[in-house]
Enzyme design. Structure first.
Site, mmCIF file in Angstrom:
data_model
loop_
_atom_site.group_PDB
_atom_site.id
_atom_site.type_symbol
_atom_site.label_atom_id
_atom_site.label_comp_id
_atom_site.label_asym_id
_atom_site.label_seq_id
_atom_site.Cartn_x
_atom_site.Cartn_y
_atom_site.Cartn_z
ATOM 1 N N ASN A 63 49.719 42.169 29.294
ATOM 2 C CA ASN A 63 49.041 41.216 28.109
ATOM 3 C C ASN A 63 49.976 40.230 27.735
ATOM 4 O O ASN A 63 49.559 38.847 27.359
ATOM 5 C CB ASN A 63 48.315 42.045 27.138
ATOM 6 N N ARG A 399 34.918 36.996 38.357
ATOM 7 C CA ARG A 399 35.846 37.795 39.043
ATOM 8 C C ARG A 399 35.320 38.991 39.800
ATOM 9 O O ARG A 399 34.241 39.589 39.502
ATOM 10 C CB ARG A 399 36.772 38.473 37.817
ATOM 11 N N HIS A 459 30.785 31.398 33.389
ATOM 12 C CA HIS A 459 31.119 32.637 32.954
ATOM 13 C C HIS A 459 29.987 33.655 32.955
ATOM 14 O O HIS A 459 30.108 34.773 32.481
ATOM 15 C CB HIS A 459 31.848 32.346 31.805
ATOM 16 N N TYR A 492 36.806 48.834 31.836
ATOM 17 C CA TYR A 492 36.154 48.120 30.680
ATOM 18 C C TYR A 492 35.116 48.615 30.399
ATOM 19 O O TYR A 492 33.986 49.138 30.951
ATOM 20 C CB TYR A 492 35.899 46.647 31.552
ATOM 21 N N HIS A 616 34.982 45.362 25.965
ATOM 22 C CA HIS A 616 34.654 44.033 26.467
ATOM 23 C C HIS A 616 32.976 43.714 26.136
ATOM 24 O O HIS A 616 32.679 42.535 26.874
ATOM 25 C CB HIS A 616 35.024 44.282 27.954
#
Length: 823
Positions: A63, A399, A459, A492, A616
């Site tokens: 991170n 992704r 996105h 996530y 998330h």
């Protein structure tokens, strides 16, 4: 592109308050580092199992590396460009850069101290030894020397710096040894850089037990085999971090793929923005690196430790359940479980229902990693690829996994004759190379691929399936908060909505047309789409809550996001708080808003949840007067829930294509309510922010029940899977107190106002469910009935004589209108 107009509700404007005052806003970069301190706390927290602490030690390195590459790199670029414009908190780029280094240095020192003083000794006590080289026996040293000579030395390339050799290129985030050597007849030592090979195990096992030695120690102690006939003066470990903020102008780029490839190449040689080096390094090594890399002293971090903890995550694979959290396996969704014994049509039929029929029965909330990604999202796309009735499949990929089955399903769909369109965002940072490879593979299979749009990142996490059915073409949509990535879906926390809502499908059609067409529509039926409608609609929702509060009605906003950075949204929340709105914000990391400010944010609470899974998901709740008595002619009274891909950050609202969907199904709303209630009740992993931006972790009082939200969700998911009558992803019967509302019920009602299923047809149909002033159920009274079912409240007869089962009135009304409204 035209930006959205202002919302049609005026903001609350209290007197004598300047909401542009920089003291009201926290710094974005320091807020991000505050989140990383909370992540580091998971490694420090002795209540966590030991190997879980090791995992978080590794996560902190990853991170902070990304933070330095992106954020510190960007600040350095601004400084070099002479930018002096201040952030909302009043700091210039130089002041932010100084504050970041001042904050980051003690964090890395704490991480190193945690390893040396706590984790490494605890591992040894548990029989897992990370040894210093001098702790090996003579026989073990001989074995390591043989291993080095056979398996490591051939991979090494020493690069010297002297009049005959230029200073070597040093790659980003690679571990290196800086070695000073001296020829027998020379006065000055020679600097040599040796890259620690990343394709060799970082922790080399010694013997058959859980005993390890680090590869950099093996290399350092056997340098005489690599550098013979010289004296080894000193050697020091170091590691560089380079700027990732390398860009080219999209407006002048001839080809987006070429541009992205060029950015990737430039990133390899980008400016160094940090150097970590062994604290005991020879001053001559330090001086050479500082001069040749043009480093500021503040960019140099002297650390006592391994420097890079990413590879220590390998220890978490050891078979030591006594040192680990209980293993978690994502579960099937109850409504998609292939073991589901419930019939499709009549009690005596046992036909397996396909996924599209199940979606038609009612909206479905997916919750990862509690629900299995493969058995839900992947199954949806795989079914679309194989179903002969599917006409088209469209997906937006930000992704995805390197071995993505999602991509393979899209390829299969094209091979099976479907129309397939895919949006792959080439500018997804650090996934550019992976996405480039998928673009090429998709295009090789004849699939039309859009790469992105000029000036915007795409996105959205959306997919659309177009299917020919007996009563016409149906649209099936998936709108998610997370990527189509099978691996991150295991760690996530994300949400996804599977729906056959036609308006949502039509909105998604417009969005996908934008990816391949010239412009983005500015009118949508249901979805909030950035950058055209989302900011306006969120602003309207916040201002509407303020109006309710000013009118004396209960008003509530609960939001769960990853980041709250946009100054305009922060200002709207301040205004709502001053109007009397009760606001709870669960913000995982960056948060500019300061709670508990007298007269400004006294009604705002800010929380952050850090647990074994990365939070998330994005959930938005606006109460909209649901706890107040409204007149029949009022257009408020039902709470509004939303989920989707966007955070409340300027980049999401103005510079990305994002999609947020409303959630109207009462069962799905109850699941979202349960999720929000549970997070706010957490007293094990939840942190609360004070007015200074500092966080304190919540602890249970003596004798109080411990509530760990993620653990409860795992238990509830297992419970739902075992309950054959469960029609939702998780029952949510865990005892919680809350005043959040759901359509059809009030927070203070002891029982839901939604009528239970019965074996008799409901009476008084004209007053039950209306749409546009008409009683839909009454109008089509001979085409529906109430089945004898504990799961489904309504059954609708289709024109072909079939039956479809639905849990809610809203679902029955929608289906009746679609099937018979033209009659």
């Amino acid at each position: 592109m035209k930006r959205p107009e202002s919302p049609d509700i005026e903001p609350y404007r209290p007197d004598d308050v300047d909401l542009t005052d920089s003291s009201l806003y926290l710094n974005r970069e320091l807020s991000e580092l505050a989140f990383q301190r909370r992540v580091l706390h998971e490694a420090l927290d002795e209540r966590n199992p030991l190997l879980e602490r090791v995992r978080f030690l590794s996560i902190v390195t990853r991170n902070l590396d990304e933070f330095v590459m992106k954020r510190v790199g960007g600040l350095k670029q601004q400084i070099e460009a002479g930018v002096t414009e201040t952030a909302p908190d009043g700091r210039t780029p130089r002041e932010q850069w100084d504050a970041v280094h001042e904050t980051l240095r003690p964090m890395l020192q704490t991480q190193a101290r945690c390893y040396r003083s706590a984790i490494r000794p605890a591992l040894a006590d548990a029989g897992i030894h990370v040894l210093d080289y001098d702790a090996l026996s003579d026989a073990e040293r001989a074995s390591m020397r043989e291993y080095f000579e056979d398996s490591v030395l051939p991979t090494l390339t020493p690069l010297s710096f002297d009049p005959a050799h230029p200073f070597p290129f040093i790659s980003n985030r690679s571990l290196s040894l800086a070695v000073l050597t001296r020829q027998p007849d020379a006065d000055d030592p020679t600097f040599t850089r040796i890259k620690i090979p990343p394709n060799r195990p970082r922790l080399i096992q010694v013997g058959d037990d859980a005993r390890y030695v680090r590869i950099e120690d093996v290399v350092r102690e056997n340098l005489d085999l690599l550098l013979p006939n010289v004296d080894i003066v000193d050697a020091a470990l170091f590691r560089l971090t380079r700027n990732a903020e390398v860009r080219r102008n999209e407006e002048v780029a001839e080809d987006l793929i070429d541009m992205v490839e060029d950015v990737l190449e430039q990133r390899r040689f980008a400016t160094v923005v940090r150097m970590e080096i062994s604290a005991d390094a020879d001053s001559r090594i330090r001086a050479t690196l500082t001069e040749q890399l043009d480093l500021d002293e503040r960019e140099i971090y002297d650390l006592a430790g391994p420097l890079d903890y990413r590879d220590f995550a390998e220890l978490t694979d050891l078979d030591r359940p006594d040192l680990s959290l209980d293993e978690w396996t994502p579960q099937p969704h109850p409504r998609l479980d292939t073991r589901d014994p419930r019939p499709l049509r009549d009690a005596d039929e046992t036909a397996t229902r396909d996924i599209f029929e199940r979606i038609r029965e009612g909206d479905m909330l997916l919750h990862h990693p509690y629900h299995d990604f493969t058995d839900t999202v992947q199954r949806f796309l795989s079914a679309a690829a194989e179903d002969p009735n599917v006409l088209a499949v469209k997906a937006a990929i930000y992704r995805t996994a390197s071995d993505s089955q999602v991509i393979q399903s899209l390829i299969d769909a094209a091979e099976n004759g479907k129309q397939v369109a895919v949006m792959v965002e080439l500018k997804a940072r650090f996934d550019e190379q992976n996405n480039l490879e998928w673009v090429r593979k998709l295009e090789e299979n004849g699939i039309h691929v859009a790469y992105g749009t000029v000036g915007l990142k795409t996105h959205t996490k959306t997919a659309l399936v177009v299917r020919e059915e007996d009563d016409g073409v149906e649209l099936y949509s998936h709108i998610g908060t997370g990527n189509y990535h099978s691996e991150t879906a295991k760690g996530y926390v994300d949400l996804g909505l599977l729906t056959a809502d036609r308006d949502i499908g039509r909105d998604l059609t417009k969005v996908f047309n934008f990816f391949t067409g010239p412009s983005l529509d500015e009118e949508f039926r249901e979805l909030l789409i950035a950058p055209v409608t989302m900011r306006r609609e969120f602003t309207r929702c916040i201002r509407r809550e303020a109006q309710h509060a000013l009118a004396g009605r209960p008003a509530r906003i609960v939001v769960k996001v990853n980041g709250l950075e946009d100054p305009a949204i922060v200002e709207e929340l301040y205004r709502a708080s001053m109007a009397g709105v009760d606001i709870d914000l669960v913000v995982r990391d960056i948060c500019r808003l300061r709670p508990d400010l007298d007269g400004i944010s006294e009604n705002v609470s800010v929380y952050s949840l850090v647990g074994r899974f990365l939070e998330h998901s994005r959930i938005f709740y606006f109460e909209n007067g649901a706890r107040a008595d409204n007149g029949a002619d009022e257009d408020w009274g039902d709470p509004e829930y939303y989920i989707g891909s966007a955070d409340w950050m300027t980049r999401n609202l103005d510079y990305r294509v994002e999609a947020i969907t409303p959630v109207t199904d009462p069962d799905v709303q109850r699941q979202l309510r349960f999720n929000l209630e549970l997070v706010l009740a957490d007293n094990r992993k939840l942190w609360e922010m004070d007015g200074d931006g500092d966080y304190r972790q919540r602890y249970p009082d003596d004798g109080e029940r411990v509530v760990n939200a993620q653990e409860v969700l795992m238990r509830e998911t297992l419970k739902a899977g075992r309950n054959e009558d469960s029609a939702v992803g998780m029952p949510g019967d865990y005892p919680l107190e809350s005043d959040l509302c759901v359509v059809g019920e009030r927070a203070d009602d002891s029982e839901s106002t939604v009528e239970p299923a019965s074996t008799e047809r409901p009476s008084g149909a004209p007053s039950e469910v209306t749409d546009g002033g008409k009683s839909v159920l009454s109008s089509f009274g001979d085409r529906w009935y109430v089945p004898n079912s504990d799961t489904y409240a309504y059954a609708v007869r289709t024109p072909d004589g079939d039956r479809r089962y639905l849990k809610t009135k809203a679902g029955a009304v929608d289906l009746l209108e679609r099937l018979y409204s033209a009659d």
